[in-house]
Write an enzyme that holds these catalytic residues in place. Structure first.
Site, short mmCIF file in Angstrom:
data_model
loop_
_atom_site.label_atom_id
_atom_site.label_comp_id
_atom_site.label_asym_id
_atom_site.label_seq_id
_atom_site.Cartn_x
_atom_site.Cartn_y
_atom_site.Cartn_z
N LYS A 15 0.83 -1.22 0.00
CA LYS A 15 0.00 0.00 0.00
C LYS A 15 0.86 1.27 0.00
O LYS A 15 0.57 2.22 -0.72
CB LYS A 15 -0.93 0.02 1.23
N ARG A 90 -11.45 1.33 9.22
CA ARG A 90 -11.00 0.04 9.75
C ARG A 90 -12.18 -0.81 10.25
O ARG A 90 -12.00 -1.98 10.53
CB ARG A 90 -10.01 0.25 10.90
N ARG A 129 11.82 -7.51 6.09
CA ARG A 129 11.90 -6.05 6.01
C ARG A 129 12.86 -5.48 7.06
O ARG A 129 12.89 -5.92 8.19
CB ARG A 129 10.49 -5.46 6.22
N ARG A 162 11.75 -4.24 12.91
CA ARG A 162 10.73 -3.84 13.88
C ARG A 162 10.28 -5.04 14.70
O ARG A 162 10.26 -6.16 14.20
CB ARG A 162 9.53 -3.23 13.15
N ARG A 173 -1.35 -10.71 13.28
CA ARG A 173 -1.83 -9.48 12.64
C ARG A 173 -2.67 -9.79 11.40
O ARG A 173 -3.71 -9.16 11.17
CB ARG A 173 -0.64 -8.60 12.25
#
Length: 216
Positions: A15, A90, A129, A162, A173
């Site tokens: 995104k 959301r 990542r 992260r 998630r």
């Protein structure tokens, strides 16, 4: 061309990259909920102050406050040429509220671009990542390696992973995303606004495909 866009998709679907490409190509205003909160708080608006009181106490900002901030933000002059909403709505309640408020300010949502992606690929993308601790530049251990391992090409800062960019956290998630998002996708399908794109293709190919659709 379609200008008022809601961008949806799971973590790692691309995104952010697509939003930057569309923003640059078509002069669209990219609005993420995080940026929106920070801007309202910085400007010291009444809704910004209210949002800050919740955030400072560690609580979630209630829907009615978030919805008010979105209406406030979309009404600004920089959204006249079009907007990209990222991270909102959301919930189904937020989606229904957005439908009404966007019509009130004469900037109705014209399309919902949803990025589909296989869960295994999402795990591969996000678990690999890495981010620069100094400037925030993104990297990937397989597809976007820095010139020197662990060092940012742009500023020389250290790269890190992260805390929630690991396989186990990602699976949780992604599960929540699917559960929470399906009612939204069903809602926008019924509204005739939903358009699905396969984000497994390269970012340039995805951008070209989305662009072609928006220009119809």
């Amino acid at each position: 061309m379609l200008h008022n866009i809601v961008l949806m998709g799971p973590p790692g679907a691309g995104k952010g990259t697509l939003a930057k490409q569309l923003k640059t190509a078509y002069n669209l205003t990219h609005i993420s909920t995080g940026d929106m909160f920070r801007e309202a708080i910085k400007e010291g608006t009444e809704l910004g102050k209210l949002a800050k009181s919740y955030l400072d106490s560690g609580n979630l900002v209630p829907d009615e406050v978030t919805i008010g901030l979105v209406k406030e933000r979309l009404a600004k002059p920089d959204c006249e040429s079009g907007f990209l909403l990222d991270g909102f709505p959301r919930t189904l309640g937020q989606a229904k509220a957005l439908k009404e408020l966007s019509k009130e300010i004469n900037r109705p949502v014209e399309v919902v671009v949803n990025l589909d992606c296989d869960n295994d690929e999402l795990v591969r993308r996000i678990s690999g990542r890495r981010v620069c601790k100094n400037c925030g530049a993104p990297y990937h251990i397989e597809s976007m390696k820095p010139k020197v391992e662990g060092v940012c090409d742009l500023c020389g800062g250290p790269l890190y992973q992260r805390k929630d960019d690991n396989e186990e956290a990602l699976k949780v998630r992604l599960h929540h995303y699917v559960v929470d998002t399906k009612p939204l996708l069903d809602f926008y399908e019924e509204e005739g606004l939903l358009k699905n794109f396969n984000s497994l293709q390269g970012s340039q190919h995805l951008f070209d495909e989305v662009s072609a659709f928006l220009k119809k």
